[in-house]
Enzyme design. Structure first.
Site: not given
Ligand SMILES: CSCC[C@@H](NC(=O)CCC(=O)O)C(=O)O
Ligand SMILES: [Mg+2]
Length: 366
Positions: A289, A212, A159, A161
């Site tokens: 997560g 997402e 994934k 960002k």
């Molecule tokens: C602490 S902010 C993280 C929020 C983000 N979470 C992730 O990208 C996965 C993080 C993980 O691997 O726990 C999301 O929007 O999905």
């Molecule tokens: Mg997210």
């Protein structure tokens, strides 16, 4: 079962490397752990709120305050996991704080009953395929090195960002370097507007699993409009705060996939309800997560083992973010994590590791 009190524990876990998203960069994970002490057993809960209200409206000190003044005092008298949410319903919002408290009480109850989280939630598998979330990087070569390393570790899904200015090109570079078979998706964390629809449609040729949360969490109808322009399935994260909001989003055509984050929706029991609503509508779900410690990770892996979780979640190994976890580390095995089988969460904090990251504790007596 009766609560005698709840311990709040502020912890700070340094990240192995900065984790950059469209809403900022994290170098340390500050979070609240809860330890529910009952007349029968103890249970652990993890509050996933960030230190600042930048992912959602909740933030760490706000959660501590609402737990101290309202939520914990409301749980006096006989209590068990399923009765926490109804008992707290008169307090509006604060889902992450409520979810952590429910998790701690549920863990205490399940440990006393000798039932695992997975068994209680309805897990049908004993291991789950794991995805990994890759932050925004300073350069494409740096991104490709990171993705290559995660693929070498065996992660089942990547994934990325994204944000305006870091979207099509990084995706193109990953596809060109690693091919079309890699399961690949992106997460915008609300960074775009409906006016970016045609730009986001430029991601369609890359055969992504999903995009997402491209738009603001309140833009449900706009996501439905976006889905008419972008062919890649839309997955909602921040917008989905309950089973009801999931049903509404699905009915409005705002999402084809849902990222379930138990903390965001008020706990694992509501997370299971969202799973069931989505499954009834043929909507795939996966477990998101929030950079959890092994405590939250244990519960997330149990949730990820439910039958409707047909896509790899953000249930990475402990060493994705941390040099040392506060529990026995979750270690990737052929791209999978094993679902804990012990009573309750099946894991408990390691005292020395927990002490090493503890900033302070506060006892809330009942
Ligand atoms: C602490 S902010 C993280 C929020 C983000 N979470 C992730 O990208 C996965 C993080 C993980 O691997 O726990 C999301 O929007 O999905
Ligand atoms: Mg997210």
């Amino acid at each position: 079962m009766k609560l005698t009190g709840v311990e709040l524990r502020w912890i700070e876990m340094p990240l192995k490397s900065p984790f950059r998203t469209s809403f900022g960069t994290q170098n340390v994970r500050q979070l609240l752990l809860l330890r529910a002490v009952t007349d029968e057993s103890e249970g652990w809960g993890e509050c996933v709120a960030m230190a600042d209200p930048v992912y959602s409206s909740e933030y760490l000190e706000g959660c501590a305050d609402v737990l101290r003044r309202f939520l914990v005092p409301a749980l006096s008298g006989p209590i068990d996991g399923v009765s926490v949410a109804p008992r707290l319903a008169r307090f509006r919002g604060h889902r992450m704080a409520k979810g952590a408290l429910e998790m701690a009480v549920l863990d205490a109850e399940l440990r006393a009953r000798g039932v695992s989280f997975g068994r209680e939630l309805g897990a049908t598998r004993d291991r789950v395929p794991c995805g990994v979330s890759v932050g925004i990087m300073d350069s494409t070569p740096e991104l490709l090195d990171a993705v290559g390393a995660y693929l070498d570790e065996g992660y089942a899904r990547i994934k990325l960002k994204i944000e305006p200015g870091w979207d099509v090109e990084p995706v193109r570079a990953v596809r060109e370097r690693f091919g079309s078979d890699v399961l690949l998706q992106v997460d915008a964390n609300t960074a775009y507007t409906l006016g970016d629809a045609r730009h986001l449609a430029r991601l369609d040729p890359f055969d992504l699993l999903l995009i997402e949360q491209p738009l603001d969490e309140e833009e449900i109808l706009a996501h439905a409009e976006l889905a008419k322009v972008v062919r890649t399935p839309i997955c909602l994260d921040e917008s989905i705060t309950s089973a009801k909001s999931a049903a509404d989003a699905i009915k409005l055509g705002a999402c084809q996939i849902v990222n379930i984050k138990p903390g965001r929706v008020g706990g694992y029991l509501e997370a299971r309800r969202i799973h069931d609503v989505c499954a009834a509508h043929g909507i795939a779900v996966w477990c998101g997560g929030m950079l959890e410690t092994g405590i939250g990770r244990a519960a997330n892996v149990a949730l990820a083992a439910l039958p409707g979780c047909t896509l790899p979640g953000d249930t990475s190994a402990s060493d994705r973010y941390y040099q040392m976890d506060i529990t026995e580390p979750f270690v990737l095995d052929d791209g999978h994590l094993a679902v804990p089988t012990g009573p309750g969460l099946g894991v408990t904090p390691l005292p020395d590791a927990l002490d090493a990251v503890t900033v302070k504790t506060e006892w809330l007596p009942l």
